[in-house]
Scaffold this active site. Sequence first.
Site, short mmCIF file in Angstrom:
data_model
loop_
_atom_site.label_atom_id
_atom_site.label_comp_id
_atom_site.label_asym_id
_atom_site.label_seq_id
_atom_site.Cartn_x
_atom_site.Cartn_y
_atom_site.Cartn_z
N ARG A 179 39.13 10.52 62.50
CA ARG A 179 39.46 11.13 63.78
C ARG A 179 40.97 11.07 64.00
O ARG A 179 41.65 10.20 63.49
CB ARG A 179 38.68 10.50 64.93
CG ARG A 179 39.11 9.13 65.37
CD ARG A 179 38.44 8.74 66.71
NE ARG A 179 37.06 9.17 66.84
CZ ARG A 179 36.57 9.81 67.92
NH1 ARG A 179 37.31 10.05 68.97
NH2 ARG A 179 35.32 10.14 67.98
N GLU A 239 30.27 16.89 73.51
CA GLU A 239 29.45 16.48 74.63
C GLU A 239 30.15 17.00 75.89
O GLU A 239 31.35 16.76 76.07
CB GLU A 239 29.35 14.95 74.66
CG GLU A 239 28.29 14.52 75.63
CD GLU A 239 28.14 13.01 75.71
OE1 GLU A 239 28.66 12.28 74.84
OE2 GLU A 239 27.52 12.57 76.68
N LYS A 287 37.72 10.63 75.95
CA LYS A 287 37.43 11.34 77.19
C LYS A 287 37.23 10.37 78.35
O LYS A 287 37.56 10.69 79.48
CB LYS A 287 36.18 12.21 77.00
CG LYS A 287 36.50 13.56 76.37
CD LYS A 287 35.27 14.39 76.18
CE LYS A 287 34.43 13.85 75.05
NZ LYS A 287 33.28 14.71 74.72
#
Length: 589
Positions: free
Chosen positions: A264, A34, A274
């Site tokens: 992850r 994203e 982020k």
Amino acid sequence: MSTEASVNFVQAAIEADLAAGRHGGRVATRFPPEPNGYLHIGHAKSIFLNCGLARRFGGTCNLRFDDTNPATEDVRFADAILRDLRWLGFEPDAVLHASDYYETLYLWAEKLVLEGKAYVDESSLEAIRAMRGSVTEPGTPAPGRSRPAEENLRLFRDMRAGKYADGAMVLRAKIDLAHANMKMRDPLLYRIRRAHHWRTGDAWCIYPMYDWAHGQSDAIEGITHSICTLEFENNRELYDWFLATLGADTLGVEVAPRQMEFARLDLTYTVMSKRKLLQLVEGGHVQGWDDPRMSTVAGMRRRGVTPSAIARFAEAVGVARAMSTVEVELLESCLREDLNEVAPRRMVVVDPLEVEILDWAQGAVTYVTADDFPMETAQPATRREVPFTGRVYIERDDFAVDPPKGFKRLVPGGLVRLRWAHVIRCEEVITDAEGRVVKLRARIVTDEDAARGAKGAIHWVSADLGVPVVIEEVGRLFSHPNPGAEEDFLAHLAPNSLVRRSGFAEPAVAQMPLGSHIQMERVAFAFRAPETASEGLVLTTTVALKDGFQKVAPARRVAAAPAVEDPKASAEAQANARAAVRAARRASD
Ligand code: ATP
Ligand code: MG
């Protein structure tokens, strides 16, 4: 080092699909960031997995910007992502966007509505959440659920046409309000959001949700394996439902893409989301997304980390299905292994203490020869000449008036070898009014037997011919092993994690091209950052030579670097021992 070494479960699954001819022998992956921030090392792991698998099987890997949240996304993030991806060594087979498919996604949603498989719901998000039920309770149907399809279609078209306010209604799939998987309880497909999109501008006021956009985008691109992180495990059923419900004819692919999840990456002493990285940047806690302390790809590049070191790390971490936090020490050790092979040794004194060499002829310069690489590395044996003069700098911490036990470096009256050069004896300690040592006077020990008394070797730089350098010491940004788990992660920022010092380097350092690496002997791997060229010679530390570097407060850090065993002394000792054995044999003959 390569990404070819080990087989992980994702790769094994792809091999099985290939063997079964599932996607006609094709492998097509995508990396779907994203564009709402910079890539971090977790993304890098995902890139090495997705792009690495495509490369291995002769397939393709697309970069697909998952740009479905216009409010937080920006073209500058998209640009940075592409640049970082390329820097990591991957050229995407195509650069695409979820927004490229907005029209198709919308038309497919209309199809679901017409088939009675999606409906408009005027409930608020809170009401929808409350009506979803629980593990033990089924959800409650909203009024729109039983509305005729034509009416839902009209409402949905009006939603798109901008007739309703933000949040007035949503489009939901009509699946099963009693489903054991909560994700299947009539999930949202669209919401109304008047936000300017960095690509589509104001063309849309409804935006697709991740679940609706992702799998369909995969199908449009002909992705075979859609690899994502573990938190999407429960979404897989929905992913499959959308694809199956639309059907092969609508999608235009014979075999639907397959979603696979892996754990992850999480690293100690680091934050990786982020949102948190953005907070660090916007709060001015770091110098920017590319601050050398950041876990971003741009930050690591600014710190002198190489793509091959990141690849080495990704390989070392492996691909697992279970969540775990990787120790940052593993990353550091991968950096060392990588740089050890490419970074020539250079002597740099970070915290200088002057030593005057007694009896040295005024102005005389001699050159000693020093190896660029220790014997064990595969590099060709290159060397350089290092000037030695009557005044040298040593590290302040390599001298102690009151040495701790086992101290092998210089003490008053004691000996030490100046690496590649002479053994010196400290003859005099000069202090200032506060008793602080400001200078030493020493004499070269010419007698070989006496010189053998030196137990350690330390690095040094000629004070007359050394070049001034700024050493930018990069430490860990956080003092807490798991800052992200804390309520206020900003409270765990480490003090002095970026320190600048003025030191001196042997002249060869001035010839270092921008962006090249050295090993500052006994201290750290360092890098001449391109961005700092205007300030003169700035060396940014990439990683310390030894574990435990950060556990020592910055001002004392150099003390943690042990003196290297004097190689000459030990070679001589061995030669002496062998001679003694020969002599003993002769004696016994
Ligand atoms: P963040 O929470 O850091 O913003 P994200 O998952 O929202 O992460 P995206 O830009 O959506 O970030 O991620 C793009 C791709 O990178 C996804 O496939 C995602 O699963 C993967 N990814 C993101 N973070 C990690 C991580 N820490 N480890 C491995 N893969 C990751
Ligand atoms: Mg995301």
